[in-house]
Design an enzyme around this catalytic site. Structure first.
Site, short mmCIF file in Angstrom:
data_model
loop_
_atom_site.label_atom_id
_atom_site.label_comp_id
_atom_site.label_asym_id
_atom_site.label_seq_id
_atom_site.Cartn_x
_atom_site.Cartn_y
_atom_site.Cartn_z
N CYS A 1 27.93 -14.92 24.74
CA CYS A 1 26.57 -15.21 25.22
C CYS A 1 26.38 -16.54 25.95
O CYS A 1 25.96 -16.54 27.11
CB CYS A 1 25.62 -15.13 24.04
SG CYS A 1 25.60 -13.48 23.28
N LYS B 1 14.75 -14.95 26.12
CA LYS B 1 16.11 -14.88 25.54
C LYS B 1 17.11 -15.69 26.36
O LYS B 1 17.90 -16.47 25.81
CB LYS B 1 16.55 -13.41 25.46
CG LYS B 1 18.00 -13.23 25.05
CD LYS B 1 18.27 -13.70 23.63
CE LYS B 1 19.73 -14.01 23.41
NZ LYS B 1 20.03 -14.46 22.07
N ARG C 1 35.97 -13.95 22.64
CA ARG C 1 35.46 -13.81 24.01
C ARG C 1 35.13 -15.18 24.60
O ARG C 1 34.49 -16.01 23.97
CB ARG C 1 34.24 -12.90 24.02
CG ARG C 1 34.63 -11.44 23.79
CD ARG C 1 33.45 -10.55 23.72
NE ARG C 1 32.66 -10.78 22.52
CZ ARG C 1 31.53 -10.14 22.24
NH1 ARG C 1 31.06 -9.24 23.07
NH2 ARG C 1 30.88 -10.39 21.13
N1 NAD Z 1 27.41 -11.32 19.94
C1 NAD Z 1 26.32 -11.99 19.71
O1 NAD Z 1 26.30 -12.88 18.86
C2 NAD Z 1 25.04 -11.69 20.45
C3 NAD Z 1 23.85 -12.36 20.08
C4 NAD Z 1 22.68 -12.08 20.76
C5 NAD Z 1 22.69 -11.18 21.81
N2 NAD Z 1 23.85 -10.57 22.16
C6 NAD Z 1 23.81 -9.62 23.30
O2 NAD Z 1 23.95 -8.31 22.77
C7 NAD Z 1 24.70 -7.49 23.68
C8 NAD Z 1 25.91 -6.91 22.95
O3 NAD Z 1 26.75 -7.96 22.56
P1 NAD Z 1 27.91 -7.73 21.50
O4 NAD Z 1 28.41 -9.06 21.13
O5 NAD Z 1 27.46 -6.79 20.44
O6 NAD Z 1 28.99 -6.98 22.43
P2 NAD Z 1 30.26 -6.16 21.92
O7 NAD Z 1 31.21 -6.15 23.04
O8 NAD Z 1 30.68 -6.67 20.58
O9 NAD Z 1 29.68 -4.70 21.69
C9 NAD Z 1 29.34 -3.84 22.73
C10 NAD Z 1 29.77 -2.44 22.34
O10 NAD Z 1 29.24 -1.53 23.30
C11 NAD Z 1 30.23 -0.55 23.55
N3 NAD Z 1 29.93 0.08 24.84
C12 NAD Z 1 30.03 -0.48 26.07
N4 NAD Z 1 29.61 0.38 26.99
C13 NAD Z 1 29.23 1.51 26.35
C14 NAD Z 1 28.72 2.74 26.78
N5 NAD Z 1 28.48 2.99 28.06
N6 NAD Z 1 28.45 3.68 25.84
C15 NAD Z 1 28.70 3.43 24.53
N7 NAD Z 1 29.18 2.28 24.07
C16 NAD Z 1 29.44 1.32 24.98
C17 NAD Z 1 31.53 -1.31 23.51
O11 NAD Z 1 32.62 -0.44 23.30
C18 NAD Z 1 31.28 -2.26 22.34
O12 NAD Z 1 31.69 -1.69 21.11
C19 NAD Z 1 25.05 -8.39 24.85
O13 NAD Z 1 24.09 -8.23 25.85
C20 NAD Z 1 24.96 -9.78 24.28
O14 NAD Z 1 24.66 -10.74 25.25
C21 NAD Z 1 25.02 -10.79 21.50
#
Ligand code: NAD
Length: 435
Positions: free
Chosen positions: A276, A222, A346
């Protein structure tokens, strides 16, 4: 225990808890709910939970099908949302999808959200549960962070009392639901049984290859995917800067380069953003042993991070050409999200540009059709401006005629404005002699 859990997953008799309801977690929760599972989403932000409970989607931008799906699965009683981790107690599967940024200074993983989620989950983890980390993590995180925290807080042993897997996401804003269904996925199992259970689970939603491997391989795959893309973009950006300095047009150069087989020169642009791409290359090399020195990956990061600052230089140069100082000029920045047609800001390159222009003494106004504080009428926002900088290729900006913008200086950081008709369009990657 294994056969029982396998059958329960196959027959959709397990409840799924999804921790973190962001760009990844919310669509994942919805898609499992649509597939027929009972799903509970857990997030620490009460407002988000409240919105989802009402069937409202907290994600903006153009996200085909998502708002409708949230409404539908909540209405059908398949998806609920809460802030309470007690809901994990009777979940047969728990998916973790919280943010995993890096520290701005040290570039080291900042796992506060991940650690907090693991501690809370560990306190409510039951025997036999399959825990899957979908968040992107540095190689060895499953072994050094996830496993020890869960074992310590739950008193259970991974591989013996519960199952642990890493199945990184490949979604992208604008295509969240589509990618979830159609992208091949890599499943890293801490044990073969964990990999087998996760495979059975994802078969319900993924219509593409599911490759089972170990956790370390999945972690590296990844982060490498995104580091590779970052390096490729940095290469295109370096050629763009070279073309500008030589008086050539990088867009024409790229077109011709790509006529050569097996060349896939990426698009240059005004910067790389999002949650990311700017941090996954750092995650990839975060746990490299002493003695290993990454050179290419940090260099690519530096090139890409420099692009919004280069755009600021182009603005200064454009203003100079019309006899204006940047100090005291009014400059419109078009686009504040990091990606076209998204509301995700972000690590937005526009943020870097805006900060720089303000440091130089400019007055900056911002427009973005998807980012609430900056929405509004584009022409009104441009009124009285000395320059406009196009930073994001939102549909609303595509094929705008630069003359219509009605400002003395236009800088196009994404090559979306129409050609011709305006003397002072400065296009990123195109040197002076190209007009
Ligand atoms: N955004 C993308 O396009 C994408 C694509 C592939 C992978 N990812 C990966 O996926 C993961 C999440 O990314 P995202 O974009 O969804 O992030 P995001 O910030 O949109 O969502 C994360 C959520 O987790 C919640 N959160 C944080 N800590 C918490 C806790 N302790 N308990 C409960 N909820 C909690 C936050 O409030 C938020 O709503 C990251 O590791 C990112 O690298 C993201």
């Amino acid at each position: 225990m294994f056969e029982e859990r396998l059958a329960a997953i196959r027959d959709k008799r397990v409840k799924i808890a999804v921790i973190g309801l962001g760009y990844v977690g919310l669509p994942v929760a919805c898609i499992f709910a649509r597939a027929g599972f009972q799903v509970v989403g857990i997030d620490r932000v009460e407002e988000k939970v409240h919105q989802i409970r009402q069937g409202l989607c907290p994600i903006g931008g153009k996200e085909p099908g998502l708002a409708e799906l949230v409404a539908q699965v909540v209405r059908d009683g398949r998806l609920s949302a809460t802030t309470r981790y007690e809901e994990c107690r009777d979940a047969g599967v728990v998916i973790i999808a919280v943010e995993t940024p890096v520290d701005e200074e040290t570039r080291r993983p900042k796992y506060e959200a991940l650690r907090a989620a693991l501690v809370s989950l560990g306190n409510h983890l039951s025997r036999g549960t399959l825990v899957i980390v979908e968040s992107t993590i540095a190689p060895l995180t499953m072994e050094r962070v996830v496993r020890p925290i869960l074992e310590e807080t739950s008193g259970l042993r991974a591989g013996k009392d519960f199952y642990l897997a890493h199945c990184p996401e490949r979604v992208q804003p604008g295509r969240l639901l589509y990618n979830l269904e159609h992208m091949p996925r890599v499943i890293g199992g801490m044990t073969p049984e964990a990999g087998r259970l996760a495979l059975e689970l994802y078969r319900h939603i993924v219509r593409a290859d599911l490759d089972v491997t170990d956790c370390l391989t999945a972690e590296i795959v990844k982060t490498t995917e995104n580091a590779y893309r970052d390096v490729q973009i940095a290469f295109a950006n370096e050629i763009a800067l070279l073309c500008e300095s030589l008086g050539a047009d990088v867009w024409r150069v790229r077109e011709l380069v790509n006529k050569c087989p097996q060349r896939d020169m990426h698009l240059p642009g005004a910067g790389v953003g999002g949650h990311c791409l700017p941090k996954d290359p750092w995650l990839l090399i975060a746990n490299a042993p002493e003695g290993f020195q990454a050179r290419l990956i940090p260099a690519a990061r530096a090139v890409n991070d420099g692009m919004p600052l280069h755009v600021a230089d182009l603005v200064v140069e454009g203003l100079r050409r019309v006899g204006k100082e940047v100090r005291g000029s009014r400059i419109a920045v078009l686009g504040y999200a990091y990606l076209e047609n998204s509301d995700d800001t972000r690590n937005s390159p526009s943020e870097v540009l805006v900060r720089k222009l303000r440091e130089l003494g400019a007055e900056v106004v911002i427009h973005d059709p998807y980012v609430p504080p900056y929405q509004g009428d584009l022409r009104e926002r441009l009124r009285g401006c000395d320059a406009a900088v196009l930073m994001v290729a939102h549909d609303e900006y595509r094929h705008l005629n630069p003359a219509e913008l009605d400002v003395p200086v236009v800088v196009d950081g994404r090559r979306v404005l129409e050609e011709g008709g305006h003397q002072r369009v400065i296009r990123l990657g195109r040197g002076d002699r190209q007009g």
